[in-house]
Design a protein around this motif. Structure first.
Motif, PDB file in Angstrom:
ATOM      1  N   MET A 229       0.837  -1.201   0.000  1.00  0.00           N
ATOM      2  CA  MET A 229       0.000   0.000   0.000  1.00  0.00           C
ATOM      3  C   MET A 229       0.870   1.248   0.000  1.00  0.00           C
ATOM      4  N   MET A 230       0.509   2.236  -0.816  1.00  0.00           N
ATOM      5  CA  MET A 230       1.091   3.569  -0.700  1.00  0.00           C
ATOM      6  C   MET A 230      -0.070   4.562  -0.762  1.00  0.00           C
ATOM      7  N   HIS A 231      -0.411   5.123   0.388  1.00  0.00           N
ATOM      8  CA  HIS A 231      -1.522   6.063   0.462  1.00  0.00           C
ATOM      9  C   HIS A 231      -1.041   7.507   0.366  1.00  0.00           C
ATOM     10  N   ASP A 232       0.142   7.777   0.873  1.00  0.00           N
ATOM     11  CA  ASP A 232       0.720   9.118   0.857  1.00  0.00           C
ATOM     12  C   ASP A 232       2.180   8.992   0.442  1.00  0.00           C
ATOM     13  N   PHE A 233       2.814  10.094   0.145  1.00  0.00           N
ATOM     14  CA  PHE A 233       4.247  10.084  -0.171  1.00  0.00           C
ATOM     15  C   PHE A 233       4.817  11.446   0.203  1.00  0.00           C
ATOM     16  N   VAL A 235       7.691  14.804  -0.867  1.00  0.00           N
ATOM     17  CA  VAL A 235       8.547  15.496  -1.836  1.00  0.00           C
ATOM     18  C   VAL A 235       9.302  16.581  -1.085  1.00  0.00           C
ATOM     19  N   THR A 236      10.594  16.710  -1.361  1.00  0.00           N
ATOM     20  CA  THR A 236      11.385  17.821  -0.838  1.00  0.00           C
ATOM     21  C   THR A 236      11.832  18.666  -2.026  1.00  0.00           C
ATOM     22  N   ARG A 237      12.621  19.668  -1.777  1.00  0.00           N
ATOM     23  CA  ARG A 237      13.117  20.495  -2.884  1.00  0.00           C
ATOM     24  C   ARG A 237      14.100  19.705  -3.749  1.00  0.00           C
ATOM     25  N   GLU A 238      14.680  18.625  -3.170  1.00  0.00           N
ATOM     26  CA  GLU A 238      15.691  17.868  -3.902  1.00  0.00           C
ATOM     27  C   GLU A 238      15.331  16.408  -4.154  1.00  0.00           C
ATOM     28  N   HIS A 239      14.325  15.870  -3.443  1.00  0.00           N
ATOM     29  CA  HIS A 239      14.071  14.429  -3.526  1.00  0.00           C
ATOM     30  C   HIS A 239      12.575  14.109  -3.552  1.00  0.00           C
ATOM     31  N   VAL A 240      12.281  12.898  -4.012  1.00  0.00           N
ATOM     32  CA  VAL A 240      10.940  12.324  -3.954  1.00  0.00           C
ATOM     33  C   VAL A 240      11.043  11.037  -3.146  1.00  0.00           C
ATOM     34  N   ILE A 241      10.090  10.826  -2.224  1.00  0.00           N
ATOM     35  CA  ILE A 241      10.134   9.672  -1.325  1.00  0.00           C
ATOM     36  C   ILE A 241       8.844   8.869  -1.479  1.00  0.00           C
ATOM     37  N   PHE A 242       8.976   7.618  -1.874  1.00  0.00           N
ATOM     38  CA  PHE A 242       7.836   6.703  -2.002  1.00  0.00           C
ATOM     39  C   PHE A 242       7.860   5.733  -0.820  1.00  0.00           C
ATOM     40  N   ASP A 243       6.731   5.548  -0.153  1.00  0.00           N
ATOM     41  CA  ASP A 243       6.697   4.641   0.997  1.00  0.00           C
ATOM     42  C   ASP A 243       5.708   3.511   0.729  1.00  0.00           C
ATOM     43  N   ILE A 244       6.211   2.300   0.700  1.00  0.00           N
ATOM     44  CA  ILE A 244       5.398   1.107   0.470  1.00  0.00           C
ATOM     45  C   ILE A 244       5.137   0.456   1.832  1.00  0.00           C
ATOM     46  N   GLN A 245       3.874   0.413   2.203  1.00  0.00           N
ATOM     47  CA  GLN A 245       3.496  -0.092   3.520  1.00  0.00           C
ATOM     48  C   GLN A 245       3.112  -1.573   3.445  1.00  0.00           C
ATOM     49  N   SER A 269       8.057  -1.748   6.269  1.00  0.00           N
ATOM     50  CA  SER A 269       7.730  -0.753   5.250  1.00  0.00           C
ATOM     51  C   SER A 269       9.004  -0.438   4.475  1.00  0.00           C
ATOM     52  N   LEU A 270       8.854  -0.109   3.215  1.00  0.00           N
ATOM     53  CA  LEU A 270       9.993   0.210   2.350  1.00  0.00           C
ATOM     54  C   LEU A 270       9.879   1.655   1.885  1.00  0.00           C
ATOM     55  N   TRP A 271      11.006   2.346   1.849  1.00  0.00           N
ATOM     56  CA  TRP A 271      11.044   3.763   1.520  1.00  0.00           C
ATOM     57  C   TRP A 271      12.016   3.976   0.361  1.00  0.00           C
ATOM     58  N   GLY A 272      11.477   4.345  -0.779  1.00  0.00           N
ATOM     59  CA  GLY A 272      12.295   4.565  -1.969  1.00  0.00           C
ATOM     60  C   GLY A 272      12.549   6.045  -2.187  1.00  0.00           C
ATOM     61  N   ILE A 273      13.811   6.421  -2.294  1.00  0.00           N
ATOM     62  CA  ILE A 273      14.180   7.830  -2.435  1.00  0.00           C
ATOM     63  C   ILE A 273      14.923   8.035  -3.752  1.00  0.00           C
ATOM     64  N   MET A 274      14.498   9.036  -4.508  1.00  0.00           N
ATOM     65  CA  MET A 274      15.130   9.379  -5.789  1.00  0.00           C
ATOM     66  C   MET A 274      15.374  10.877  -5.861  1.00  0.00           C
ATOM     67  N   ARG A 284      16.563   4.496  -4.520  1.00  0.00           N
ATOM     68  CA  ARG A 284      17.264   3.658  -3.562  1.00  0.00           C
ATOM     69  C   ARG A 284      16.268   3.287  -2.464  1.00  0.00           C
ATOM     70  N   TRP A 285      16.189   2.002  -2.148  1.00  0.00           N
ATOM     71  CA  TRP A 285      15.188   1.520  -1.197  1.00  0.00           C
ATOM     72  C   TRP A 285      15.789   1.315   0.190  1.00  0.00           C
ATOM     73  N   PHE A 286      15.054   1.806   1.192  1.00  0.00           N
ATOM     74  CA  PHE A 286      15.404   1.629   2.599  1.00  0.00           C
ATOM     75  C   PHE A 286      14.323   0.784   3.274  1.00  0.00           C
ATOM     76  N   ARG A 287      14.693   0.082   4.361  1.00  0.00           N
ATOM     77  CA  ARG A 287      13.776  -0.748   5.135  1.00  0.00           C
ATOM     78  C   ARG A 287      13.504  -0.084   6.484  1.00  0.00           C
ATOM     79  N   ALA A 288      12.242  -0.135   6.945  1.00  0.00           N
ATOM     80  CA  ALA A 288      11.911   0.419   8.253  1.00  0.00           C
ATOM     81  C   ALA A 288      11.010  -0.556   9.005  1.00  0.00           C
ATOM     82  N   PRO A 289      11.599  -1.566   9.672  1.00  0.00           N
ATOM     83  CA  PRO A 289      10.786  -2.536  10.432  1.00  0.00           C
ATOM     84  C   PRO A 289      10.007  -1.842  11.546  1.00  0.00           C
ATOM     85  N   GLY A 290       8.774  -2.278  11.758  1.00  0.00           N
ATOM     86  CA  GLY A 290       7.973  -1.734  12.851  1.00  0.00           C
ATOM     87  C   GLY A 290       7.545  -0.296  12.655  1.00  0.00           C
TER      88      GLY A 290
END
Length: 476
Positions: A229-233, A235-245, A269-274, A284-290
């Motif tokens: 699931m990705m309900h929200d995401f 954006v910063t001035r330099e990056h976009v962050i996708f969060d897969i729940q 949950s996985l957090w993809g930053i571009m 690039r994907w990051f992991r966030a357990p819990g």
């Protein structure tokens, strides 16, 4: 035909209470109303002129007992504020699906995002899942009823009349447009995504960007590491962050009549930053357990770090979805705390630093949108016991408690005037009191929320739950 047989022809299905968040159950309201000159308590500030829009789900017809709040028909609420007076209006969003059910005089689409349980009389609709029930999105003079799995309907902001389905003048290829967009306060751009953009249920997602005039200027695709699931995401001035729940989609489960999503407690949950000026191939994907997040408060880039602030729970924050084994989950583990996630873009770790803010239990975060995508000071959110403000410089949390059974919905920030300092303005929110069947639009001074509402515009009934809304400044 006997009298009993004739009477049986007119027996109507019964309305069930609808499972919602925090284990709550809600009765459908099913009311479209106009109220000229609401009863006012307190004084609405002279500078506060415009229209507050709220949007949420409200079932038009009875459905199965196990239906959920997310499957409700979109119902818009508006409070028009001028010279201390407030006029109220509510209307259903007349989607293709809503119109088909009204013509049939019954519920046709019985389960959230699962056609396997549709009524035999249900027509095949391109916009089958579009209930238009999630975000009243006011963008550069136009109002849209957003729903993340579909294309939105445009709405007349004065009459609340439903207009055509909106797809950026036919340019949008994705079948989905996120219910949560981000407006760049510098460029005016509309940043969004489309999860399950091709309805393949494989995690396919589109990055979608429109200019300030709602002209599509960017659409590119990627596939998430798993179909979540990705309900929200963010954006910063330099990056976009996708969060897969960790809520898995399983087409085979749906074919058997099961839920669209099921919570996977073993999946982080996985957090993809571009880079914002890069490509989805750079994610690039990051992991966030819990760390389970439904919404994002704000995000910004600081050097080689990306900071994301969000309500995060250790478990299932959508308790009406079972886990992947079909079991109910612990509601307490779904309670979110405002949390800061820090992603080191040059370090070797694939996990962010996670800091949960003590005493900041709550959801539905909002900010002063003039400071979106950049470092900021104030965040606002609905707590378990009322309205809250966090100061990110000091981590101080201030609160105005709501006495049960009052229910406070998501707030929206309105600056006091153009050029006002961050957080100098008002918070607007809908409050319901189910025990007396009364409701109100309440106004707080954002810097003095602990002092309570400075004004209320009362209405003679308790509205349905509102998910997300926005404010249109000026008199429409």
């Amino acid at each position: 035909m006997t009298i009993n047989e004739r009477q049986s022809l007119y027996v109507q299905p019964q309305f069930h209470t609808v499972p919602s968040f925090y284990g709550r159950q809600f009765e459908p309201v099913r009311l479209e109303a106009d109220l000229f000159d609401c009863q006012i308590e307190g004084v609405f500030p002279e500078q506060l002129k415009g229209t507050f829009f709220g949007l949420g789900p409200d079932h038009q017809y009875p459905t199965f007992e196990d239906d959920i709040i997310l499957n409700g028909d979109g119902s818009l609420l508006s409070w028009r504020i001028e010279d201390g007076h407030v006029d109220f209006k509510s209307r259903y969003v007349q989607t293709e699906r809503f119109t088909a059910e009204r013509e049939a005089r019954k519920k046709l689409f019985n389960a959230y995002r699962n056609p396997a349980r549709d009524d035999p009389d249900a027509p095949g609709l391109m916009q089958r899942d579009n209930t238009g029930n999630t975000y009243a999105w006011y963008f550069n003079g136009r109002l849209f009823a957003l729903r993340e799995d579909s294309h939105p309907n445009e709405i007349d902001p004065v009459t609340l009349e439903t207009k055509d389905v909106f797809n950026f003048d036919g340019a949008l290829k994705s079948t989905a447009l996120s219910a949560h967009g981000k407006v760049d306060p510098v460029t005016g751009e509309w940043w969004a995504f489309g999860m399950y953009a091709e309805r393949q249920w494989a995690g396919e997602c589109a990055l979608i960007v429109a200019d300030k005039n709602a002209k599509l200027i960017r659409e590119e695709y990627f596939v998430a590491p798993y179909p979540g699931m990705m309900h929200d995401f963010a954006v910063t001035r330099e990056h976009v962050i996708f969060d897969i729940q960790p809520f898995r989609v399983d087409e085979e489960r749906m074919k058997k009549g099961g839920q669209f999503y099921a919570f996977d407690p073993d999946q982080p949950s996985l957090w993809g930053i571009m880079p914002r000026d890069g490509s989805t191939s750079d994610i690039r994907w990051f992991r966030a357990p819990g760390v389970v997040c439904g919404h994002i408060m704000n995000a910004y880039t600081e050097g080689k770090k990306v900071i994301v602030d969000a309500p995060a729970a250790p478990g299932n924050s959508f308790p009406f979805f079972t886990d992947v084994a079909g079991n109910p989950t612990d509601i307490e583990l779904g309670n979110a705390t405002i949390t800061r996630l820090e992603f080191d873009l040059v370090g070797e770790s694939d996990q962010p630093k996670v800091t949960r803010i003590h005493g900041a239990v709550g959801e539905m975060p909002k900010i002063d949108d003039r400071f979106a995508m950049m470092r900021y000071k104030y965040g606002f959110f609905r707590g378990a016991d009322g309205l809250n403000r966090i100061d990110w410089d000091t981590l101080e949390v201030r609160n105005y408690p709501m006495v049960a059974p009052n229910v406070l919905h998501e707030c929206t920030f309105v600056p006091r005037y153009e050029g006002a300092a961050e957080g100098d303005g008002w918070l607007l929110a809908v409050v319901n009191h189910a025990a007396t069947n009364r409701g109100a639009l309440v106004v707080f001074d954002a810097m003095k929320i602990e002092e309570g509402p400075i004004a209320k515009a009362k209405i003679p009934y308790s509205t349905h739950m509102t998910f997300h809304g926005s404010f249109a400044p000026g008199v429409l």
